[in-house]
Design a protein around this motif. Structure first.
Motif, PDB file in Angstrom:
ATOM      1  N   GLY A 119       0.811  -1.210   0.000  1.00  0.00           N
ATOM      2  CA  GLY A 119       0.000   0.000   0.000  1.00  0.00           C
ATOM      3  C   GLY A 119       0.842   1.257   0.000  1.00  0.00           C
ATOM      4  O   GLY A 119       0.536   2.240  -0.680  1.00  0.00           O
ATOM      5  N   LEU A 120       1.938   1.260   0.769  1.00  0.00           N
ATOM      6  CA  LEU A 120       2.835   2.412   0.791  1.00  0.00           C
ATOM      7  C   LEU A 120       3.516   2.609  -0.554  1.00  0.00           C
ATOM      8  O   LEU A 120       3.803   3.738  -0.966  1.00  0.00           O
ATOM      9  N   ALA A 121       3.814   1.499  -1.249  1.00  0.00           N
ATOM     10  CA  ALA A 121       4.508   1.601  -2.534  1.00  0.00           C
ATOM     11  C   ALA A 121       3.670   2.348  -3.565  1.00  0.00           C
ATOM     12  O   ALA A 121       4.209   2.911  -4.527  1.00  0.00           O
ATOM     13  N   ALA A 122       2.340   2.348  -3.376  1.00  0.00           N
ATOM     14  CA  ALA A 122       1.456   3.027  -4.325  1.00  0.00           C
ATOM     15  C   ALA A 122       1.343   4.522  -4.055  1.00  0.00           C
ATOM     16  O   ALA A 122       0.720   5.245  -4.838  1.00  0.00           O
ATOM     17  N   VAL A 123       1.922   4.977  -2.931  1.00  0.00           N
ATOM     18  CA  VAL A 123       1.837   6.397  -2.568  1.00  0.00           C
ATOM     19  C   VAL A 123       3.076   7.125  -3.064  1.00  0.00           C
ATOM     20  O   VAL A 123       4.211   6.703  -2.791  1.00  0.00           O
ATOM     21  N   LYS A 124       2.870   8.199  -3.782  1.00  0.00           N
ATOM     22  CA  LYS A 124       3.996   8.980  -4.288  1.00  0.00           C
ATOM     23  C   LYS A 124       4.518   9.882  -3.174  1.00  0.00           C
ATOM     24  O   LYS A 124       3.776  10.717  -2.641  1.00  0.00           O
ATOM     25  N   PRO A 125       5.784   9.727  -2.791  1.00  0.00           N
ATOM     26  CA  PRO A 125       6.306  10.551  -1.701  1.00  0.00           C
ATOM     27  C   PRO A 125       6.429  12.008  -2.118  1.00  0.00           C
ATOM     28  O   PRO A 125       6.581  12.328  -3.300  1.00  0.00           O
ATOM     29  N   ALA A 126       6.366  12.888  -1.132  1.00  0.00           N
ATOM     30  CA  ALA A 126       6.527  14.315  -1.401  1.00  0.00           C
ATOM     31  C   ALA A 126       7.953  14.580  -1.859  1.00  0.00           C
ATOM     32  O   ALA A 126       8.899  13.960  -1.365  1.00  0.00           O
ATOM     33  N   PRO A 127       8.127  15.479  -2.830  1.00  0.00           N
ATOM     34  CA  PRO A 127       9.494  15.777  -3.299  1.00  0.00           C
ATOM     35  C   PRO A 127      10.331  16.406  -2.193  1.00  0.00           C
ATOM     36  O   PRO A 127       9.832  17.208  -1.384  1.00  0.00           O
ATOM     37  N   LYS A 128      11.596  16.046  -2.157  1.00  0.00           N
ATOM     38  CA  LYS A 128      12.501  16.594  -1.153  1.00  0.00           C
ATOM     39  C   LYS A 128      13.122  17.872  -1.707  1.00  0.00           C
ATOM     40  O   LYS A 128      13.809  17.846  -2.730  1.00  0.00           O
ATOM     41  N   ILE A 129      12.823  18.989  -1.038  1.00  0.00           N
ATOM     42  CA  ILE A 129      13.277  20.292  -1.501  1.00  0.00           C
ATOM     43  C   ILE A 129      14.383  20.794  -0.582  1.00  0.00           C
ATOM     44  O   ILE A 129      14.221  20.839   0.640  1.00  0.00           O
ATOM     45  N   TYR A 130      15.474  21.158  -1.198  1.00  0.00           N
ATOM     46  CA  TYR A 130      16.607  21.656  -0.417  1.00  0.00           C
ATOM     47  C   TYR A 130      16.343  23.088   0.036  1.00  0.00           C
ATOM     48  O   TYR A 130      15.836  23.918  -0.715  1.00  0.00           O
ATOM     49  N   SER A 131      16.651  23.352   1.287  1.00  0.00           N
ATOM     50  CA  SER A 131      16.606  24.727   1.800  1.00  0.00           C
ATOM     51  C   SER A 131      17.846  24.944   2.654  1.00  0.00           C
ATOM     52  O   SER A 131      18.190  24.113   3.493  1.00  0.00           O
ATOM     53  N   GLN A 132      18.473  26.065   2.448  1.00  0.00           N
ATOM     54  CA  GLN A 132      19.705  26.336   3.180  1.00  0.00           C
ATOM     55  C   GLN A 132      19.398  26.763   4.612  1.00  0.00           C
ATOM     56  O   GLN A 132      18.280  27.187   4.929  1.00  0.00           O
ATOM     57  N   LEU A 133      20.398  26.689   5.452  1.00  0.00           N
ATOM     58  CA  LEU A 133      20.236  27.099   6.841  1.00  0.00           C
ATOM     59  C   LEU A 133      20.005  28.612   6.906  1.00  0.00           C
ATOM     60  O   LEU A 133      20.673  29.392   6.220  1.00  0.00           O
TER      61      LEU A 133
END
Length: 797
Positions: free
Chosen positions: A688-702
Motif C-alpha cells: 500500500g505504501l509503494a502506491a503512494v507517491k512521496p513528497a518531493p525533497k526540496i533543499y533549503s539552506q540554513l
C-alpha cells in the motif's frame, strides 16, 4: 548424526586427526563439529586382575581386594557387591585423575589401607551404570592400559545433515564419504552365518497386501537365543551415538541401524500368532499400543505389521508392546524391510512419534542394502545371543525397484563449475562414491546410481558430487556477466531495503519467522468468527499441528516472540496471505511489523530502568512514514482492532484508506501467549505504501536569521485530533510557522467532560530578515483565529 572417531577408523583407512576429519567432512558439505573429546581421559587407568577378595574387618559392606596391577599386587578397599576373584577390572592407581577431576591417593578406609580404586562405568564416565564395578571381557593382561585395549578415549563428532543425505545417517555412510575423500579403503564388517538344516518356511511366512507402502519385506529366524546384557564394546558404541542399551537382542538391531543406516526390528516369535507376518494398512479407528506404552488410534493411511489376528508393530516407526523382546524370549523373528518414505513420514507426523527408525525411513533407505543389514544382525545374534539360524530367509519383493541412471557431460561439468576438471578425476570421484560406470566416452560418462543415494537423479546432481569431492575451495569466485535488461523498478523492493536500514539505525533488531500459524493463534488475538483475517489459506501437508495455515497477519508472530520480561525492540518484514475466489491462487502482500516492550534496559548512567508507552510506538511509526517521505499525507484515526487495548490504538490513513495500524496489545492476548509485560505493536502494508507517491525533497539552506518561539494552549472537543490542530496551525501560520510540536495534553473537571487541552510549541522564522515581536504577535493572532474556525479551538486562559 553423531560419529564415533574410533569406530570410524575401524571402517575406513585414514590418517586424519579428529579436527582434520571435521574439516574434511565440512568441506564435503557435511557440516561437522567435535561434540565430545575424551582424548586422555583414561590414559592412567590400568587393567587389574582380582586375585583375592576378603571381607573388611570393620565394615559389613566393604571388601579388601588383592589386585595384580601389572607385576605388583595392590590392596584396594572396594564396596561394589559384584567384585569377585578372577575378574579383570579397571584400576585407578595413586596419582590417577578420574574424568570428574578426582585425584586418587593412598588412604585408610575404615582402618584399612587402600592403594587405589576399582572403577565402575559411571566413575569412568562410560555410562550411567554405578551399581557395581566394571568387569572387563576378553583375553587381557594385568598392567595393560585400559585405553590400549578398549575404545574409551574416543572423540565424538556431530554432523548436521541436510534432509536429502539420508545415506550418511550411519557409520558406513560417513566412512564411504571419508574413503572417497582421502582414498582409503572402505572396510564393511563381514557377516558370517552358520545356518541349521531347518528351513525358515516351517517357522515363518510373509504376505504384503499394501505393496505401494512396502515394496519389500524380508525375515530371518533365530531360535534359542539367550537374552542378556550386551558386551561393553557394543554398549559403549551405542551410548557414544546417543542410544540407550537395553539387552543384547534389541541392542544388536540398534547397533546395525547405526552401522548401516537400515532400521531392523526383532519380534518375539512366540507372540506372532499363526507364525505369519501380514503387512497391511491399518483399519479405520484401529487401536494399537506401541512400545512406549501409549495407545494409538490408526487409519488406513498408516501401515502396520500384523500376524493372523492383530497388529504387532507400527511399520517403520515403532514396535508393539504385545510382541517386544523380553527376558523370557527364546526365538526371534528379525524384520528387514523397505517402507515408502511418504507413508512413514505421514504416520510419524500424525501420531507425533519420532524414532531413529522413522527418521531414516522418512529420508529413504537402501532397498537392496537391507539384505546386508539383515545378515549383519543375524551374524551378531548368533555370536552374542547364542541362537541357531534357520536356513534361508523369507524375501517378498513383488516389484523390484530399478536403479536410476544418469549421464554426466564433461563440457557441462566444466561450464557449471567454471573450472576444468579432468575426465579421469570426475569419473574416479563417482566410482569412489560407489556409482557404477555403465558407459564412458570422450564427452560423457553414464552411471548407475545405487539405491542408497536417493538424492542423485539428474546430471546436476552428479556435478555437485564432483564439486564436493574435487573441493569447493578450487572453485573460482567470479561475478557472472548478465546482459542489462529494461526491467521496471520494483518500488516495494526498494522500500523493504531502505526500511531495514532505517529501523536498524534507530535501534531495532530484525527478526525472521516462519509464515505459518495455526487456527488457535487467531483465537489468541481475539478475532471474531467473521473477521476478515479468518480467511486463512490452509496448508495441504503441514509440518506440524502448530503450522497448519499461512499467516494472514504478522501480529501472532510478533506477540509470541515477547515471552521474556526483558527489553525488546524488533521488526519483521514478510508476506501475509489471504484466500481469494474459488480456483484462484491466494493473495500475497508484503507487510512491515514491529514490536517494542514496556521494559527498557537499565540506563548505564542513571542506573534506573524506564518504561515505554503508546507514544514511543507512535514515534517509531511516524519515523517510518517520515523516512519514506509520506508523513505529510498520512493521518491517524481511532480504530477498534480486537487484539489492541481499547482507545490505545490507531489506524494509519492515506488518501482515505487504512494502510496500517498500531497499538498496545490487549491484556487477554498477552495472557494467551504468556507475555509477562505490556508490549506495543504496529503493522503496515508495504504494498500500500509503494502506491503512494512521496513528497518531493526540496533543499533549503540554513537560515542566517534567528527564530521566534511561542507556546499556545488550546481547548477543544475530545474528538478533535492532535494532527488536525497541527495542520491548522501550520496552514494559518504559513509561511513563517516552521516547527509545530505538541508537548502537553490535559483533561480535567475545570474543562468539562467532553473537552481537553493541548499545548504546542511553535517556531516562527523568516529566511530573509529577523521577525519583530509585533510581527510574531500578528502571526500568533492569525493562528488563534484560524484554529477556532477549523477546529472550534479556544485559547486556554
Amino acid at each position: 548424526m553423531l560419529i564415533s572417531y574410533l569406530w570410524l577408523k575401524e571402517l575406513v583407512d585414514f590418517d586424519l586427526s579428529p579436527e582434520e576429519l571435521a574439516h574434511t567432512l565440512t568441506g564435503l558439505g557435511l557440516e561437522t563439529v567435535i561434540r565430545d573429546d575424551r582424548r586422555g581421559w583414561h590414559k592412567d587407568i590400568v587393567i587389574g586382575l582380582v586375585k583375592e577378595v576378603i571381607l573388611h574387618p570393620n565394615a559389613d559392606k566393604l571388601r579388601i581386594c588383592t589386585v595384580d596391577a601389572g607385576g605388583v599386587d595392590k590392596k584396594i578397599v572396594c564396596g561394589a557387591p559384584n567384585v569377585a576373584a578372577g575378574q579383570f577390572v579397571p584400576v585407578a592407581l595413586p596419582g590417577t585423575v578420574l574424568p570428574d577431576g578426582l585425584k586418587i591417593e593412598p588412604r585408610k578406609v575404615r582402618g584399612e589401607f587402600s592403594e587405589g580404586m576399582i572403577c565402575s562405568e559411571a566413575e569412568l564416565k562410560l555410562s550411567e551404570d554405578h551399581d557395581g564395578i566394571m568387569v572387563l571381557e576378553g583375553k587381557l593382561k594385568p598392567g595393560e592400559k585400559l585405553a590400549d585395549r578398549f575404545e574409551v578415549c574416543d572423540v565424538i563428532l556431530e554432523t548436521d545433515l541436510t534432509p536429502n543425505r539420508g545415506d550418511c545417517l550411519n557409520m558406513i555412510g560417513i566412512a564411504r564419504e571419508v574413503s572417497a575423500a582421502v582414498g582409503g579403503s572402505l572396510k564393511k564388517p563381514t557377516a558370517p552365518i552358520t545356518e541349521s538344516n531347518e528351513d525358515i518356511g516351517k517357522s515363518a511366512s510373509v504376505e504384503i497386501t499394501a505393496p505401494e507402502f512396502c515394496p519389500r519385506y524380508t525375515a530371518r529366524m533365530i531360535k534359542g537365543v539367550k537374552v542378556g546384557p550386551s558386551p561393553f564394546w557394543m554398549r559403549r558404541r551405542l551410548m557414544a551415538l546417543g542410544v540407550r542399551p537395553i539387552n543384547n537382542i534389541v541392542d544388536i538391531t540398534n547397533y546395525v541401524l547405526m552401522e548401516t543406516g537400515h532400521p531392523l526390528h526383532a519380534f518375539d516369535h512366540s507372540e506372532i500368532r499363526g507364525s505369519k507376518i501380514i503387512v497391511r494398512k491399518a483399519g479405520d479407528g484401529e487401536r494399537f499400543t506401541t512400545l512406549d506404552g501409549k495407545e494409538r488410534t490408526l487409519n488406513p493411511g498408516n501401515l502396520v505389521i500384523a500376524d493372523g489376528e492383530r497388529a504387532v508393530a507400527l511399520a517403520g516407526v515403532m514396535g508393539g508392546l504385545n510382541s517386544e523382546v523380553k527376558a523370557t524370549t527364546r526365538d526371534v523373528l528379525l524384520e528387514a524391510a523397505f517402507f515408502a518414505p511418504s507413508c512413514i513420514r505421514r504416520t510419524a507426523k500424525a501420531l507425533g512419534i519420532s524414532s531413529e527408525s522413522s527418521y531414516r525411513f522418512e529420508r529413504g533407505t537402501d532397498v537392496e542394502g537391507l539384505l546386508y543389514a539383515s545378515d549383519r544382525a543375524t551374524s551378531l545374534l548368533q555370536t552374542l545371543g547364542g541362537g541357531e539360524v534357520s536356513k534361508g530367509r523369507v524375501d517378498v519383493y513383488p516389484n523390484p525397484v530399478s536403479k536410476k541412471v544418469a549421464t554426466l557431460r564433461f563440457a557441462r561439468l566444466n561450464s557449471i563449475l567454471g573450472i576444468t576438471v579432468g575426465k579421469e578425476i570426475a569419473t574416479g570421484i563417482l566410482q569412489r562414491l560407489e556409482l557404477d560406470v555403465k558407459r564412458q566416452d570422450e564427452n560423457s560418462v553414464t552411471v548407475e546410481v545405487p539405491h542408497f543415494r536417493f538424492d542423485l537423479e539428474r546430471e546436476i546432481d552428479l556435478i555437485e558430487e564432483v564439486a564436493r569431492h574435487n573441493g569447493y575451495d578450487k572453485l573460482i569466485t567470479s561475478i557472472p556477466q548478465v546482459a542489462a535488461g529494461d526491467v521496471e523498478e520494483d518500488v516495494c523492493f526498494n522500500i523493504r531495503r531502505v526500511l531495514r536500514r532505517h529501523l536498524r539505525a534507530i535501534g531495532m533488531y530484525e527478526g525472521v519467522r516462519y509464515t505459518f500459524i495455526s487456527l488457535p493463534d487467531l483465537d489468541k488475538i481475539r478475532l471474531s468468527g467473521d473477521h476478515p483475517l479468518r480467511a486463512v489459506v490452509p496448508i495441504d501437508n503441514p509440518l506440524s499441528s502448530e503450522w497448519t495455515h499461512m499467516r494472514p497477519t504478522l501480529i501472532p508472530g510478533l506477540v509470541s516472540s515477547a515471552r521474556e520480561a526483558v527489553d525488546m525492540r524488533f521488526f519483521e518484514i514478510g508476506k501475509v496471505f489471504a484466500v481469494r475466489g474459488k480456483g484462484e491462487a491466494p493473495s500475497e502482500r508484503w507487510k512491515l511489523g514491529g514490536m517494542i516492550s514496556e521494559i527498557v534496559k537499565t540506563g548505564i548512567w542513571s542506573g534506573r530502568a524506564g518504561k515505554r508507552d503508546f507514544y514511543h510506538l507512535k514515534g517509531v511509526v511516524q519515523s517510518v512514514l517520515d523516512f519514506l517521505g509520506i508523513g505529510g499525507v498520512c493521518a491517524l484515526s481511532p480504530s477498534d482492532h480486537p487484539f489492541y487495548y481499547p482507545k490505545r490504538q490507531s489506524d494509519i490513513i492515506i488518501n482515505g484508506r487504512a494502510v496500517g495500524h498500531f497499538g498496545q496489545i490487549h491484556p487477554e492476548t498477552l495472557e494467551s501467549y504468556s507475555v509477562p509485560q505490556e508490549i506495543f505493536v504496529f503493522e503496515i502494508d508495504l504494498d500500500g505504501l509503494a502506491a503512494v507517491k512521496p513528497a518531493p525533497k526540496i533543499y533549503s539552506q540554513l537560515s542566517r536569521f534567528p527564530s521566534v518561539k511561542r507556546d499556545i494552549a488550546l481547548v477543544v472537543d475530545t474528538s478533535v485530533t492532535c494532527e488536525s490542530l497541527i495542520y491548522s496551525i501550520r496552514s494559518h501560520g504559513a509561511p513563517y510557522a516552521r516547527e509545530v510540536e505538541a508537548f502537553d495534553i490535559y483533561r480535567g473537571e475545570r474543562l468539562g467532560a467532553d473537552k481537553k487541552s493541548l499545548a504546542f510549541f511553535m517556531e516562527f522564522r523568516d529566511d530573509t530578515r529577523t521577525l519583530t515581536d509585533e510581527e510574531a504577535d500578528r502571526i500568533f493572532e492569525k493562528i488563534v483565529v484560524g484554529v477556532k474556525e477549523d477546529c472550534g479551538a479556544q485559547l486556554r486562559a
